[in-house]
Motif scaffolding. Structure first.
Motif, PDB file in Angstrom:
ATOM      1  N   MET A   1       0.855  -1.183   0.000  1.00 47.81           N
ATOM      2  CA  MET A   1       0.000   0.000   0.000  1.00 47.81           C
ATOM      3  C   MET A   1       0.889   1.231   0.000  1.00 47.81           C
ATOM      4  SD  MET A   1      -3.147   0.836   2.501  1.00 47.81           S
ATOM      5  CE  MET A   1      -4.033   2.333   2.306  1.00 47.81           C
ATOM      6  N   LYS A   2       0.466   2.246  -0.737  1.00 48.12           N
ATOM      7  CA  LYS A   2       1.216   3.497  -0.766  1.00 48.12           C
ATOM      8  C   LYS A   2       0.993   4.256   0.539  1.00 48.12           C
ATOM      9  CE  LYS A   2      -0.598   4.841  -4.755  1.00 48.12           C
ATOM     10  NZ  LYS A   2      -0.915   5.681  -5.911  1.00 48.12           N
ATOM     11  N   ARG A   3       2.055   4.914   0.990  1.00 50.98           N
ATOM     12  CA  ARG A   3       1.995   5.747   2.197  1.00 50.98           C
ATOM     13  C   ARG A   3       0.975   6.869   1.989  1.00 50.98           C
ATOM     14  NH1 ARG A   3       5.213   6.303   6.455  1.00 50.98           N
ATOM     15  NH2 ARG A   3       6.711   4.833   5.592  1.00 50.98           N
ATOM     16  N   MET A   4       0.294   7.224   3.073  1.00 48.90           N
ATOM     17  CA  MET A   4      -0.711   8.282   3.022  1.00 48.90           C
ATOM     18  C   MET A   4      -0.491   9.278   4.147  1.00 48.90           C
ATOM     19  SD  MET A   4      -4.165   6.029   2.410  1.00 48.90           S
ATOM     20  CE  MET A   4      -5.178   7.453   2.056  1.00 48.90           C
ATOM     21  N   THR A   5      -1.013  10.473   3.959  1.00 48.40           N
ATOM     22  CA  THR A   5      -1.023  11.466   5.027  1.00 48.40           C
ATOM     23  C   THR A   5      -2.382  11.403   5.718  1.00 48.40           C
ATOM     24  OG1 THR A   5      -1.938  13.237   3.662  1.00 48.40           O
ATOM     25  CG2 THR A   5       0.483  12.991   3.667  1.00 48.40           C
ATOM     26  N   GLY A   6      -2.461  11.997   6.880  1.00 41.51           N
ATOM     27  CA  GLY A   6      -3.739  12.057   7.589  1.00 41.51           C
ATOM     28  C   GLY A   6      -4.810  12.763   6.784  1.00 41.51           C
ATOM     29  N   ILE A   7      -4.429  13.802   6.059  1.00 43.20           N
ATOM     30  CA  ILE A   7      -5.386  14.544   5.240  1.00 43.20           C
ATOM     31  C   ILE A   7      -5.898  13.654   4.112  1.00 43.20           C
ATOM     32  CG2 ILE A   7      -5.614  16.486   3.632  1.00 43.20           C
ATOM     33  CD1 ILE A   7      -3.656  18.017   5.490  1.00 43.20           C
ATOM     34  N   GLU A   8      -5.005  12.881   3.482  1.00 43.82           N
ATOM     35  CA  GLU A   8      -5.434  11.968   2.421  1.00 43.82           C
ATOM     36  C   GLU A   8      -6.398  10.916   2.959  1.00 43.82           C
ATOM     37  OE1 GLU A   8      -1.719  11.760  -0.688  1.00 43.82           O
ATOM     38  OE2 GLU A   8      -1.459  10.807   1.274  1.00 43.82           O
ATOM     39  N   VAL A   9      -6.125  10.428   4.150  1.00 43.84           N
ATOM     40  CA  VAL A   9      -7.011   9.436   4.765  1.00 43.84           C
ATOM     41  C   VAL A   9      -8.392  10.036   4.970  1.00 43.84           C
ATOM     42  CG1 VAL A   9      -7.451   8.100   6.866  1.00 43.84           C
ATOM     43  CG2 VAL A   9      -5.174   8.084   5.853  1.00 43.84           C
ATOM     44  N   ARG A  10      -8.444  11.219   5.538  1.00 41.78           N
ATOM     45  CA  ARG A  10      -9.736  11.864   5.800  1.00 41.78           C
ATOM     46  C   ARG A  10     -10.507  12.145   4.499  1.00 41.78           C
ATOM     47  NH1 ARG A  10      -9.534  12.950  11.088  1.00 41.78           N
ATOM     48  NH2 ARG A  10      -7.506  13.399  11.993  1.00 41.78           N
ATOM     49  N   HIS A  11      -9.811  12.550   3.456  1.00 43.69           N
ATOM     50  CA  HIS A  11     -10.468  12.876   2.182  1.00 43.69           C
ATOM     51  C   HIS A  11     -10.907  11.631   1.420  1.00 43.69           C
ATOM     52  CE1 HIS A  11      -9.013  17.292   1.733  1.00 43.69           C
ATOM     53  NE2 HIS A  11      -9.449  17.020   2.935  1.00 43.69           N
ATOM     54  N   SER A  12     -10.387  10.467   1.813  1.00 41.33           N
ATOM     55  CA  SER A  12     -10.729   9.234   1.091  1.00 41.33           C
ATOM     56  C   SER A  12     -12.087   8.670   1.494  1.00 41.33           C
ATOM     57  CB  SER A  12      -9.655   8.168   1.335  1.00 41.33           C
ATOM     58  OG  SER A  12      -9.762   7.632   2.651  1.00 41.33           O
ATOM     59  N   LEU A  13     -12.632   9.110   2.624  1.00 43.98           N
ATOM     60  CA  LEU A  13     -13.847   8.495   3.157  1.00 43.98           C
ATOM     61  C   LEU A  13     -15.059   8.799   2.293  1.00 43.98           C
ATOM     62  CD1 LEU A  13     -13.300   9.124   6.973  1.00 43.98           C
ATOM     63  CD2 LEU A  13     -12.906   7.025   5.673  1.00 43.98           C
ATOM     64  N   ALA A  14     -15.569   7.764   1.644  1.00 45.48           N
ATOM     65  CA  ALA A  14     -16.674   7.916   0.695  1.00 45.48           C
ATOM     66  C   ALA A  14     -18.034   7.959   1.373  1.00 45.48           C
ATOM     67  CB  ALA A  14     -16.646   6.764  -0.313  1.00 45.48           C
ATOM     68  N   ASN A  15     -18.175   7.328   2.533  1.00 43.60           N
ATOM     69  CA  ASN A  15     -19.500   7.241   3.160  1.00 43.60           C
ATOM     70  C   ASN A  15     -19.559   8.001   4.484  1.00 43.60           C
ATOM     71  OD1 ASN A  15     -17.951   5.496   4.714  1.00 43.60           O
ATOM     72  ND2 ASN A  15     -19.556   3.945   4.897  1.00 43.60           N
TER      73      ASN A  15
ATOM     74  N   SER B   1     -18.010  16.306   8.873  1.00 42.11           N
ATOM     75  CA  SER B   1     -17.762  16.329  10.318  1.00 42.11           C
ATOM     76  C   SER B   1     -17.294  14.959  10.821  1.00 42.11           C
ATOM     77  CB  SER B   1     -19.002  16.795  11.084  1.00 42.11           C
ATOM     78  OG  SER B   1     -20.057  15.888  10.924  1.00 42.11           O
ATOM     79  N   GLU B   2     -17.834  13.871  10.259  1.00 41.29           N
ATOM     80  CA  GLU B   2     -17.374  12.534  10.647  1.00 41.29           C
ATOM     81  C   GLU B   2     -15.916  12.341  10.267  1.00 41.29           C
ATOM     82  OE1 GLU B   2     -21.340   9.721  10.369  1.00 41.29           O
ATOM     83  OE2 GLU B   2     -20.402  10.399   8.495  1.00 41.29           O
ATOM     84  N   ALA B   3     -15.539  12.800   9.088  1.00 37.16           N
ATOM     85  CA  ALA B   3     -14.143  12.683   8.653  1.00 37.16           C
ATOM     86  C   ALA B   3     -13.236  13.533   9.537  1.00 37.16           C
ATOM     87  CB  ALA B   3     -14.005  13.091   7.191  1.00 37.16           C
ATOM     88  N   ALA B   4     -13.683  14.728   9.899  1.00 39.33           N
ATOM     89  CA  ALA B   4     -12.872  15.608  10.737  1.00 39.33           C
ATOM     90  C   ALA B   4     -12.693  15.035  12.137  1.00 39.33           C
ATOM     91  CB  ALA B   4     -13.518  16.990  10.818  1.00 39.33           C
ATOM     92  N   ASN B   5     -13.694  14.323  12.656  1.00 43.62           N
ATOM     93  CA  ASN B   5     -13.630  13.760  14.005  1.00 43.62           C
ATOM     94  C   ASN B   5     -12.948  12.393  14.067  1.00 43.62           C
ATOM     95  OD1 ASN B   5     -14.895  15.941  15.266  1.00 43.62           O
ATOM     96  ND2 ASN B   5     -16.911  15.152  14.725  1.00 43.62           N
ATOM     97  N   MET B   6     -12.606  11.826  12.926  1.00 46.44           N
ATOM     98  CA  MET B   6     -11.954  10.519  12.887  1.00 46.44           C
ATOM     99  C   MET B   6     -10.608  10.584  13.617  1.00 46.44           C
ATOM    100  SD  MET B   6     -10.570   8.473   9.562  1.00 46.44           S
ATOM    101  CE  MET B   6      -9.458   9.791   9.168  1.00 46.44           C
TER     102      MET B   6
END
Length: 164
Positions: free
Chosen positions: A1-15, A19-24
């Motif tokens: 798997m390619k390395r990710m940043t926290g911002i990339e992780v949050r932006h990847s959430l499709a469902n 606010s849910e992504a920000a609170n993750m």
């Protein structure tokens, strides 16, 4: 798997909502993750333990989903099998997780569920050495089959969630 940043992780959430992504809450060992040995990134939220996250690269973009553990314990006397990595567990090693579908279907309350390792650590589970496996075939070939199968099943589950 390619390395990710926290911002990339949050932006990847499709469902998830913004606010849910920000609170993750990212995994506590996020900066030390062994990205090369991850077929997908999965973890439980330390502040909301009934929530988990699954992130996978699909082509050149990361796609992630929020999963929720079902209430109520599964049978303690039964062996359960994770539907992603196909590992079997006793006790509380497997949980039923559901994910809200994306789009209008999710807004209407539609979900998709499956049995997954309770710690969402399937990438680690498929790399556990099975002593008798080397007698039957090449261990590296066996691992490649396990990785391929896991990736296909994770992709299938994620596609079910993202299909509106």
């Amino acid at each position: 798997m390619k390395r990710m940043t926290g911002i990339e992780v949050r932006h990847s959430l499709a469902n998830a909502s913004a606010s849910e992504a920000a609170n993750m809450v990212l995994p506590s060992n996020f900066v030390e993750l062994d990205w090369e040995n991850l077929d997908y990134l999965g973890w439980r939220d330390s502040h909301s333990p009934h929530l988990g996250y699954i992130i996978q690269w699909q082509g050149d973009r990361a796609v992630g989903i929020v999963v929720r553990e079902a209430d109520g314990p599964l049978s303690r006397r039964r062996m359960m099998m994770c539907q992603l990595c196909r590992a079997t567990h006793t006790e509380h090693g497997v949980s039923l997780f559901s994910a809200k579908r994306t789009g209008e279907a999710g807004e209407n309350g539609n979900t998709v569920g499956t049995y997954i390792c309770a710690n969402l650590g399937c990438s680690t589970n498929i790399r556990v050495d099975v002593p008798h496996a080397s007698y039957y075939r090449d261990p590296q070939g066996l691992l490649a089959e396990k990785v391929s199968g896991l990736e296909a099943r994770v992709t299938g589950f994620m596609n079910d969630v993202c299909r509106s």
